[in-house]
Every structure is written in C-alpha cells, then in structure tokens.
Scaffold this active site. Structure first.
Site, short mmCIF file in Angstrom:
data_model
loop_
_atom_site.label_atom_id
_atom_site.label_comp_id
_atom_site.label_asym_id
_atom_site.label_seq_id
_atom_site.Cartn_x
_atom_site.Cartn_y
_atom_site.Cartn_z
N HIS A 54 0.84 -1.18 0.00
CA HIS A 54 0.00 0.00 0.00
C HIS A 54 0.89 1.24 0.00
O HIS A 54 2.09 1.18 0.28
CB HIS A 54 -0.93 -0.01 1.21
CG HIS A 54 -1.98 -1.07 1.15
ND1 HIS A 54 -3.00 -1.16 2.06
CD2 HIS A 54 -2.17 -2.10 0.27
CE1 HIS A 54 -3.78 -2.19 1.77
NE2 HIS A 54 -3.29 -2.78 0.69
N GLU A 72 1.19 3.87 1.92
CA GLU A 72 1.85 4.28 3.16
C GLU A 72 3.11 3.47 3.43
O GLU A 72 4.15 4.00 3.82
CB GLU A 72 0.88 4.13 4.34
CG GLU A 72 -0.41 4.94 4.21
CD GLU A 72 -1.53 4.15 3.60
OE1 GLU A 72 -2.70 4.38 3.97
OE2 GLU A 72 -1.26 3.28 2.73
N GLU A 122 -20.31 1.35 -23.07
CA GLU A 122 -20.04 1.89 -24.40
C GLU A 122 -21.16 1.68 -25.40
O GLU A 122 -21.04 2.08 -26.55
CB GLU A 122 -18.73 1.29 -24.95
CG GLU A 122 -17.50 1.75 -24.19
CD GLU A 122 -16.23 1.65 -25.04
OE1 GLU A 122 -16.33 1.46 -26.25
OE2 GLU A 122 -15.14 1.78 -24.46
N ALA A 167 -27.44 2.14 -23.63
CA ALA A 167 -27.20 3.48 -23.08
C ALA A 167 -28.48 4.07 -22.51
O ALA A 167 -28.49 4.65 -21.42
CB ALA A 167 -26.62 4.39 -24.15
#
Length: 320
Positions: free
Chosen positions: A44, A46, A252, A258
């Site tokens: 990660h 950090e 798409e 859509a």
C-alpha cells in the site's frame, strides 16, 4: 497532500479492487519520501513511503489520501507499519467507508499516541476516489456512460455507418478512459453489429486490460471473447460486477443499452464526445434509443464537470 493526490492519480486503473492512494512522508528536517498503491498483492502507498524513508520516518508527518487500513488482507495493516516507524502525525484526506476500516485506522493510530488530522483536501479526494467510495458504500461499481455523436446527436447514419464520427484525439482519449476502468460493457447487439474488441490500445501498452462484459450472448468467434456474459435487471448486473471487484465500469453501448442505464438512473458520469458534424436529419441513429421525457419539466439535467477540446472535437463530462 496535493502531491499525494498526484501520486494516486498516476496509478488509477492499476489497483482494483484496492483504492488508488498516494502517500508522502515529510521528515523533521524536511526530507520527502513518496509512495503509491501497487497492484493487488503489492504494498500500500503508506508502506512504500515509509520503507523509502527508513529510520528518518521517526517523528515525521505522513500525508495519505485515504485512511490507513487496520486489518490484515493481502498485506499486513498499514497502521502497524506507521506505529512501528514512529511517525508522529498522520494527515488523512478521507476516512475509508470499507466496513473493515471505517474509522478504525484513525482510532488505532490515536490510541498509539499518533496525532491524526482528517479532511485535508477532502473534496478533491472524494472526487478522485469516487468509484472506490461508491463501491464500498453500495457494493456496485461507478458507472461511466461514454457517447460519441454529431452536434445534432446522431451516432450513426441511417445505413448504420459510424466510423469514424470523432477524430483520432477523441478516440485516443476514449482508450485512456477504458484504461482507467475495470470493465467495459456493451450490448450483444453492438457485438453483432460492430464486432468490437473492447481492448485498450495505447502506446506504451496499458499495464492491464479491463474485463469485457456483454449484456446478452456474444456470437461464437466474436472478437470480444473472452468476455463475461450477463443478463437480467441492471441493478443485479452491477451487483454482480461489484462482487467481481469492479470499481468502475465503462458503458459503451449501443443506444438501447445506453438508454436503459440512463433511464434507470444507474449512470454516475457521462462522457460525451461531440464532432463538428451534422447528420442533418431525424433518420440517423440517436445516442439513446427508447422512450424519453414526456415534457420539458421531466428532462434530465446534470452538472457539467469539464469541457475540453480534443483536436476538432469536444469532450464533455457531466455528473449525474
């Protein structure tokens, strides 16, 4: 934190199902060490920044866009690494809504005597991490609907020809949009009509390809294979994709698919590429195929996020 945001943005599209996070360690003498989330199984953000800082992390301040994890997943908890490194202060952009974290990371740091501040650049990070945050809150992916049309809203001529309405710059941007998505979805009708590959074609090549998803059955031998074939109510389809670790799905087409995503209120972002062209009549193919609003008061109205020029074309991004 601005630098942490930039680091996170650079790895967007490579970390799913993990979030794309940026972290910066600033030592007491002003030295800076950076990290970003690696692909699944890797460190990660950090931990990468802390490893680069080494012993200089003692007494330092750690800036991170998302709350450090406090549970053991593919990797050990980041909070343990922060505490063991002797970091004095952690500045967090937003808390992680994942039920395994959800404030526990910040609480563990505070219990260990680490000063924790939350909310730095929060609005920008909420926007950057919107797909991840939605997935963790709802179990469904962030839905981006991509459309390309003439200025009078036509996606193809009456005879079905549609390549190419937009220019190469817009098409390149669409491939970048695919690259930032975990899945690309089309209807089986589009597969039968256009036989798309739905792959990312960039130079240099993308580090991974999105999952290809077809609503319905794709013909044998179609270039979209191997693809996941799904059917049924769209909410259930999105939940299925969420369980597969898809944080962002790019829809798409075609026009019926859509329309159904739009009419059902499933779309989070619209990306519309407009070419300086006019079909010139009402017999071309529309962007959305299906019943529309019955009156002006029922028109869908969103918020324009950005307008960019790509060669001769325009790129509009709208928020639901």
């Amino acid at each position: 934190m601005a630098r942490a945001l930039a680091l996170a943005d650079a790895v967007h599209g490579t970390t799913a199902p993990n979030p794309w996070v940026g972290s910066v360690v600033v030592t007491r003498n002003g030295a800076v060490f950076e990290g970003a989330t690696a692909p699944p199984g890797g460190c990660h953000a950090e931990v990468t920044a802390l490893r680069r800082a080494g012993s200089a992390a003692r007494g330092a301040t750690l800036y991170t866009t998302l709350e450090p994890c406090s549970h053991h997943g593919r990797t050990p908890p980041c909070v343990d690494a922060i505490i063991d490194a002797g970091v004095a202060r952690v500045v967090v952009g937003v808390l992680d809504p994942d039920h395994q974290v959800s404030g526990r990371g910040a609480a563990r740091l505070r219990a260990a005597g680490v000063e924790v501040t939350v909310g730095e650049c929060g609005r920008e990070i909420e926007e950057q991490l919107a797909p991840y945050l939605k997935h963790r809150r709802t179990g469904r992916p962030w839905v981006v609907l991509k459309l390309a049309a003439t200025l009078d809203g036509r996606t193809a001529a009456p005879d079905g020809t549609s390549r190419w309405i937009t220019g190469p710059d817009a098409r390149l941007d669409a491939h970048r949009l695919r690259a930032s998505s975990d899945a690309v979805l089309v209807g089986a009708g589009t597969v039968r009509a256009d036989d798309p590959e739905l792959t990312v074609r960039l130079d240099p090549p993308a580090s991974r390809q999105p999952l290809r998803v077809v609503l319905g059955r794709a013909p044998k031998g179609a270039r979209v294979h191997p693809a996941v074939e799904l059917s049924g109510e769209l909410g259930a389809v999105l939940e299925d994709l969420g369980r597969r670790g898809v944080l962002q799905v790019l829809v798409e087409g075609g026009a019926k698919v859509a329309h159904d995503f739009h009419a059902g209120g499933w779309v989070d972002r619209y990306v519309v590429y407009l070419a300086p062209a006019l079909a010139g009549g009402d017999d071309g193919h529309p962007m959305l195929a299906g019943p529309g609003a019955a009156s002006l008061e029922h028109f869908w109205r969103g918020r324009i996020v950005s307008v960019d020029r790509l060669g001769p074309d325009l790129r509009l991004e709208l928020a639901a």
